[in-house]
Scaffold this active site. Structure first.
Site, PDB file in Angstrom:
ATOM      1  N   LEU A  19       4.843  10.518  24.622  1.00 43.01           N
ATOM      2  CA  LEU A  19       4.586  10.213  23.206  1.00 43.01           C
ATOM      3  C   LEU A  19       4.148  11.504  22.529  1.00 43.01           C
ATOM      4  O   LEU A  19       3.419  12.296  23.134  1.00 43.01           O
ATOM      5  CB  LEU A  19       3.443   9.181  23.108  1.00 43.01           C
ATOM      6  CG  LEU A  19       2.795   8.973  21.743  1.00 43.01           C
ATOM      7  CD1 LEU A  19       3.705   8.148  20.825  1.00 43.01           C
ATOM      8  CD2 LEU A  19       1.442   8.252  21.867  1.00 43.01           C
ATOM      9  N   HIS A  36     -16.552   5.736  10.490  1.00 44.02           N
ATOM     10  CA  HIS A  36     -15.636   6.769  11.015  1.00 44.02           C
ATOM     11  C   HIS A  36     -15.757   6.848  12.540  1.00 44.02           C
ATOM     12  O   HIS A  36     -14.761   6.944  13.248  1.00 44.02           O
ATOM     13  CB  HIS A  36     -15.940   8.137  10.386  1.00 44.02           C
ATOM     14  CG  HIS A  36     -15.735   8.176   8.903  1.00 44.02           C
ATOM     15  ND1 HIS A  36     -14.638   7.611   8.309  1.00 44.02           N
ATOM     16  CD2 HIS A  36     -16.491   8.680   7.899  1.00 44.02           C
ATOM     17  CE1 HIS A  36     -14.727   7.777   6.989  1.00 44.02           C
ATOM     18  NE2 HIS A  36     -15.840   8.418   6.718  1.00 44.02           N
ATOM     19  N   ASP A  63      -7.170   3.376   7.103  1.00 45.67           N
ATOM     20  CA  ASP A  63      -8.097   3.245   5.975  1.00 45.67           C
ATOM     21  C   ASP A  63      -9.064   2.075   6.178  1.00 45.67           C
ATOM     22  O   ASP A  63      -8.707   1.069   6.782  1.00 45.67           O
ATOM     23  CB  ASP A  63      -7.292   3.056   4.681  1.00 45.67           C
ATOM     24  CG  ASP A  63      -8.141   3.313   3.453  1.00 45.67           C
ATOM     25  OD1 ASP A  63      -9.111   4.102   3.552  1.00 45.67           O
ATOM     26  OD2 ASP A  63      -7.836   2.741   2.391  1.00 45.67           O
TER      27      ASP A  63
HETATM   28  C1  IPE Z   1      -6.108   7.984   2.830  1.00 51.75           C
HETATM   29  O1  IPE Z   1      -7.224   7.202   2.623  1.00 51.75           O
HETATM   30  C2  IPE Z   1      -6.431   9.155   3.701  1.00 51.75           C
HETATM   31  C3  IPE Z   1      -6.729   8.862   5.093  1.00 51.75           C
HETATM   32  C4  IPE Z   1      -6.667   7.695   5.670  1.00 51.75           C
HETATM   33  C5  IPE Z   1      -7.077  10.009   5.889  1.00 51.75           C
HETATM   34  P1  IPE Z   1      -8.162   7.395   1.367  1.00 51.75           P
HETATM   35  O2  IPE Z   1      -9.249   6.407   1.478  1.00 51.75           O
HETATM   36  O3  IPE Z   1      -8.567   8.815   1.216  1.00 51.75           O
HETATM   37  O4  IPE Z   1      -7.163   7.040   0.171  1.00 51.75           O
HETATM   38  P2  IPE Z   1      -7.468   6.572  -1.321  1.00 51.75           P
HETATM   39  O5  IPE Z   1      -8.500   7.513  -1.888  1.00 51.75           O
HETATM   40  O6  IPE Z   1      -7.995   5.174  -1.232  1.00 51.75           O
HETATM   41  O7  IPE Z   1      -6.158   6.623  -2.017  1.00 51.75           O
HETATM   42  C1  IPE Z   2     -10.428   6.162   6.120  1.00 49.31           C
HETATM   43  O1  IPE Z   2     -11.474   5.332   5.778  1.00 49.31           O
HETATM   44  C2  IPE Z   2     -10.876   7.438   6.761  1.00 49.31           C
HETATM   45  C3  IPE Z   2     -10.674   8.634   5.929  1.00 49.31           C
HETATM   46  C4  IPE Z   2     -10.169   8.656   4.741  1.00 49.31           C
HETATM   47  C5  IPE Z   2     -11.063   9.893   6.515  1.00 49.31           C
HETATM   48  P1  IPE Z   2     -12.249   5.510   4.421  1.00 49.31           P
HETATM   49  O2  IPE Z   2     -13.390   6.466   4.630  1.00 49.31           O
HETATM   50  O3  IPE Z   2     -11.343   5.892   3.309  1.00 49.31           O
HETATM   51  O4  IPE Z   2     -12.835   4.061   4.203  1.00 49.31           O
HETATM   52  P2  IPE Z   2     -12.869   3.243   2.858  1.00 49.31           P
HETATM   53  O5  IPE Z   2     -11.462   3.183   2.342  1.00 49.31           O
HETATM   54  O6  IPE Z   2     -13.769   3.969   1.921  1.00 49.31           O
HETATM   55  O7  IPE Z   2     -13.404   1.916   3.270  1.00 49.31           O
HETATM   56 MG    MG Z   3     -10.247   4.793   2.002  1.00 55.03          MG
END
Ligand code: IPE
Ligand code: IPE
Ligand code: MG
Length: 258
Positions: A137, A43, A26
């Protein structure tokens, strides 16, 4: 077990290494926004951290690494961001598969793939088939995955087997139920890492988390690297996992820990 880290430097750690680590990757969006860039830039930058994590896991004898790439709730994001995330997954799959195979890594994808384009699903199945006998792995990617979806799907499949007379209702135990969930072929989940500073599970591996350890760090995913992974592993190795027992039952020499 005493283990020496694969990272150069003085760090070495004592303790039992996790066999199965899962990561909620995240913080990509915030990482990009901090630099005044579009979320999708984050990303793309996150791919480097994926490579570093896979490399660290393989070099340190971790048996399975499960990465949360796209949740069942991520469909709620702006359409452009979803398109780029899926495109990126597709591209990385094409560009990395040979290297994964060369490094003896088995690739697996879990989640509801029915939502994806058939071409992508075929590519995933081909990659899984190519690497299925690899043993260093298991890299397990969760795409359109939700913990509740996993549990409901398992319940539906068991109900179907009961209907067909393959399983008796009274025979369903936790172990049997587990066999119908997505990760039944992998070692039990030991450690869940979440980057990005939030302390929640976001519908990740709900069934499998029952006795996993959690490690949260502030690092935004694109800045996660082998050293950050190692910090999590060192932290894990220092913990006492009691699974409901008392500290002295688990470790008679160490009465101090509960
Ligand atoms: C969780 O992150 C999903 C992934 C890392 C793929 P999100 O950014 O979607 O989670 P929330 O919305 O903060 O709970
Ligand atoms: C995690 O990073 C990637 C996915 C959920 C696909 P985020 O896109 O949720 O990044 P933040 O949390 O908004 O910074
Ligand atoms: Mg996120």
């Amino acid at each position: 077990m005493s283990t020496k880290s694969s990272i150069e430097g003085p760090l070495s750690f004592e303790g039992t290494l996790p066999e199965h680590v899962a990561i909620i990757m995240d913080g990509n969006g915030r990482w990009a926004q901090q630099q005044g860039k579009l979320r999708t830039f984050g990303h793309k930058a996150g791919v480097k951290a994926v490579r570093a994590s896979v490399s660290y896991a393989r070099k340190n004898g971790i048996k399975a690494l499960t990465l949360f790439a796209f949740s069942s709730e991520n469909w709620k994001r702006p359409k452009d961001e979803i398109t780029i995330l899926i495109e990126l997954f597709n591209l990385v799959l094409s560009s990395e598969i040979k290297k994964l195979n060369k490094n003896n890594i088995r690739l697996k994808v879990i989640g509801d793939l029915s939502a994806f384009d058939q071409k992508l699903v075929d590519k995933i199945r081909k990659a899984e088939f190519l690497t299925k006998h690899n043993t260093s792995l298991t890299l397990n990617i969760a795409a359109n995955y939700g913990g509740r979806w996993d549990i409901v799907t398992a319940a539906q499949r068991i109900a179907d087997d009961v209907k067909q007379g393959l399983v008796k209702l009274e025979e369903i135990t936790e172990d049997i139920f587990d066999k119908y969930t997505c990760m039944s072929d992998l070692p039990a989940l030991d450690l869940v890492i979440r980057t990005g500073g939030d302390h929640r599970i976001s519908n990740f591996l709900l069934w499998q988390c029952a006795y996993a350890e959690f490690y949260f760090c502030e690092t935004l995913w694109p800045d996660f690297d082998e050293q950050k992974f190692e910090n999590a592993i060192v932290d894990f190795c220092q913990r006492q996992r009691r699974f409901g027992q008392t500290g002295s039952q688990v470790s008679p020499d160490n009465q101090g820990q509960g």
